[in-house]
Motif scaffolding. Sequence first.
Motif, mmCIF file in Angstrom:
data_model
loop_
_atom_site.group_PDB
_atom_site.id
_atom_site.type_symbol
_atom_site.label_atom_id
_atom_site.label_comp_id
_atom_site.label_asym_id
_atom_site.label_seq_id
_atom_site.Cartn_x
_atom_site.Cartn_y
_atom_site.Cartn_z
ATOM 1 N N GLU A 1 0.802 -1.224 0.000
ATOM 2 C CA GLU A 1 0.000 0.000 0.000
ATOM 3 C C GLU A 1 0.836 1.275 0.000
ATOM 4 O O GLU A 1 0.289 2.371 -0.005
ATOM 5 N N GLY A 2 2.147 1.116 -0.004
ATOM 6 C CA GLY A 2 3.021 2.285 -0.089
ATOM 7 C C GLY A 2 3.313 2.648 -1.537
ATOM 8 O O GLY A 2 3.092 1.847 -2.448
ATOM 9 N N LYS A 3 3.790 3.865 -1.748
ATOM 10 C CA LYS A 3 4.153 4.316 -3.084
ATOM 11 C C LYS A 3 5.540 4.940 -3.061
ATOM 12 O O LYS A 3 5.974 5.484 -2.056
ATOM 13 N N MET A 4 6.207 4.858 -4.200
ATOM 14 C CA MET A 4 7.568 5.388 -4.317
ATOM 15 C C MET A 4 7.810 5.844 -5.743
ATOM 16 O O MET A 4 7.360 5.204 -6.693
ATOM 17 N N ARG A 5 8.517 6.980 -5.884
ATOM 18 C CA ARG A 5 8.964 7.438 -7.193
ATOM 19 C C ARG A 5 10.436 7.097 -7.351
ATOM 20 O O ARG A 5 11.231 7.297 -6.433
ATOM 21 N N LEU A 6 10.804 6.600 -8.525
ATOM 22 C CA LEU A 6 12.179 6.196 -8.797
ATOM 23 C C LEU A 6 12.701 6.880 -10.055
ATOM 24 O O LEU A 6 11.957 7.042 -11.028
ATOM 25 N N ARG A 7 13.974 7.275 -10.004
ATOM 26 C CA ARG A 7 14.672 7.760 -11.193
ATOM 27 C C ARG A 7 15.504 6.600 -11.717
ATOM 28 O O ARG A 7 16.308 6.029 -10.988
ATOM 29 N N VAL A 8 15.311 6.260 -12.971
ATOM 30 C CA VAL A 8 15.977 5.091 -13.546
ATOM 31 C C VAL A 8 17.020 5.560 -14.553
ATOM 32 O O VAL A 8 16.682 6.217 -15.550
ATOM 33 N N GLN B 1 6.076 16.377 -1.729
ATOM 34 C CA GLN B 1 6.246 15.328 -2.736
ATOM 35 C C GLN B 1 5.812 13.965 -2.204
ATOM 36 O O GLN B 1 5.240 13.154 -2.938
ATOM 37 N N LEU B 2 6.069 13.731 -0.935
ATOM 38 C CA LEU B 2 5.641 12.481 -0.308
ATOM 39 C C LEU B 2 4.128 12.457 -0.171
ATOM 40 O O LEU B 2 3.464 11.464 -0.508
ATOM 41 N N ASP B 3 3.561 13.546 0.282
ATOM 42 C CA ASP B 3 2.112 13.647 0.459
ATOM 43 C C ASP B 3 1.370 13.457 -0.861
ATOM 44 O O ASP B 3 0.325 12.813 -0.908
ATOM 45 N N ALA B 4 1.947 13.997 -1.938
ATOM 46 C CA ALA B 4 1.283 13.963 -3.248
ATOM 47 C C ALA B 4 1.213 12.561 -3.845
ATOM 48 O O ALA B 4 0.436 12.318 -4.771
ATOM 49 N N LEU B 5 1.997 11.634 -3.331
ATOM 50 C CA LEU B 5 1.964 10.267 -3.850
ATOM 51 C C LEU B 5 0.641 9.571 -3.568
ATOM 52 O O LEU B 5 0.246 8.651 -4.282
ATOM 53 N N ASP C 1 -3.443 9.367 -2.993
ATOM 54 C CA ASP C 1 -4.799 9.894 -3.120
ATOM 55 C C ASP C 1 -5.561 9.674 -1.819
ATOM 56 O O ASP C 1 -6.408 10.475 -1.426
ATOM 57 N N GLN C 2 -5.255 8.572 -1.165
ATOM 58 C CA GLN C 2 -5.875 8.252 0.119
ATOM 59 C C GLN C 2 -4.806 7.890 1.127
ATOM 60 O O GLN C 2 -3.830 7.213 0.796
#
Length: 199
Positions: free
Chosen positions: A16-23, A136-140, A142-143
Motif C-alpha cells: 500500500e506504499g508508493k515510491m517514485r524512482l529515477r531510472v 512530494q511524499l504527500d502527493a503520492l 490519493d488516500q
Amino acid sequence: MQEVMLFPLSSIVLPEGKMRLRVFEARYKRLVVEALKGDGTFGICLFQKQASAENSELSVVGTLVKIVDFEQLDDGLLGITVTGLHRFMIRKVRTEHDGLRFAKIEPLANWPLMPLTKRGESLSQQLQQVYAQFEQLDALYDQKFFDDECWVSQRWLEILPLSNKQFDLLALELDCTVTIEYLSRALINDEQSDLDTRL
C-alpha cells in the motif's frame, strides 16, 4: 517458486506504499522494459553497501511492486511510480551479465489491518506532520489511512533509516505490533527499544 527481477535500494516500499524512482542504469532500464512487457511487477529490497562478509548486501525481505505511472523527467531520465503489493522472502539470487539480479521468492502474508492504539495515535499524528512537511511524499497518495495502525507503521518503516538486519527483523513479524513498539520507543519516548538490544 516465483522468480522476480530485483531493484535493490537504500530505502524500501511496503504494501500500500508508493515510491517514485529515477531510472538511469542500463540494467534497471531493462528491468522497467521487461516489467512493462508483462504485468508491470518487480521486486524491491534493501541494499546495504557496508554489509560485512557474514551478512548479505541485500535484505532477506522485499516487496513485490507494480509500476503505476512513468514519465520522462526534466533531466531526461526515466521516472516511474510504483505501489507495493505484498512482501516476500528472498530464497535465492542470481545475477545476469548486465548486473540485473533475479530472485526466487516466497510470498509473505500482508499484515492485517489494526485499529489505532494509544501508541499508534501518537505515531499517526507524527506521520501526518511529516506528510504535511514534505509535499512530494504527500502527493503520492490519493488516500491516506492514518486510522490504520498497520498502514501507519509501514509508512514509517519506508522513511526511517534502517539497517537490513533491523528491517528484516521487523518485517518478518506476523503483524505490526513489534514495529509499533519499536517506533513508539524510538520516536515518542526517544529510548532504545528492547528490539535494538537483540540486533
